[in-house]
Design an enzyme around this catalytic site. Structure first.
Site: not given
Length: 255
Positions: A178, A182
């Site tokens: 994750y 990002k």
């Protein structure tokens, strides 16, 4: 006929049937934009659009799975045929990787133990999906007099914040899926901004903060409306607004 009448502002928000995307769609509709609710599930998308219309907004559902090239192409074609242009693109659709591949271990994104399928799935949505959607609708954005693109990122994307052993992220487990996805998204934001700067298209990344949504099992302390505020602000920037930036409600986020 006024200029306002001849050019109705149209915004596409991906992953907009719930959470931050839904909040962004509601606020853009309240500003008078025609809002396209991008959602993988047609029924949920239409339900969200109907609720926005019931509240007085101009909203329409668009079936859109950012990981499916055919779905992306069809959505772009539908927007072109119905509206002919696009003024705002909010790339909000994203996944954390929890339960996406193997529910029994997908929560474990520690680099040394991560399942590569989890990493691939997260990047497929959070990075490659953004490229696919942005490129598909870029011809429509170019027809806008003041197009804006907002990529919904996270404070977890900040290398400065996450590398600080005494900082706010020190207590979190390291993430191989994750957080890096990002970080890649914010890097991608800069590259699109650099390419489109000459065209007057402003491209920025937003960190909504720790918002109470399904993605964190509703442990966030900010409301959806609070999280959506910075996204909306970047979506309606004036011509002198920033581009290639990374912002939260509190101001610039360190890279």
């Amino acid at each position: 006929m006024s200029e306002e009448t001849t050019h109705q502002q149209v915004a596409l928000v991906t992953g907009a049937n719930k959470g931050i995307g839904r909040g962004v769609a509601e606020q853009l509709a309240a500003l008078g934009m025609t809002v396209l609710i991008g959602a993988r599930d047609p029924r949920r998308g239409e339900e969200a659009a109907a609720e926005l219309r019931a509240a007085g907004g101009d909203a329409h559902a668009v079936t859109l799975d950012v990981t499916d090239p055919a779905s992306v192409r069809e959505a772009a074609q539908q927007i072109e045929e119905r509206f002919g242009h696009l003024d705002v693109l909010v790339n909000n659709a994203g996944i954390t990787g929890s339960g996406q591949v193997s529910p029994e271990n997908a929560h474990d994104q520690v680099p040394s133990a991560v399942d590569l399928d989890t990493v691939r799935a997260v990047f497929e949505t959070n990075v490659f999906g953004v490229i696919a959607v942005t490129n598909a609708v870029l011809p429509l954005l170019r027809r806008s007099p003041a197009a804006r693109v907002v990529n919904v990122s996270s404070h977890a994307a900040s290398l400065t914040l996450t590398s600080d052993p005494d900082g706010p992220f020190a207590a979190l487990l390291p993430s191989a899926a994750y957080s890096p996805s990002k970080s890649a998204l914010t890097a991608l934001t800069v590259q699109y901004a650099n390419e489109l700067r000459k065209d007057g298209i402003l491209v920025n990344a937003a960190a909504p903060g720790y918002v109470d949504t399904d993605s964190n099992d509703h442990t966030g302390f900010l409301t959806v409306a609070q999280g959506a505020a910075i996204v909306v602000r970047l979506a309606v920037l004036g011509a002198d607004g920033p581009t290639a930036g990374f912002f939260s409600e509190d101001g610039p986020v360190p890279w």
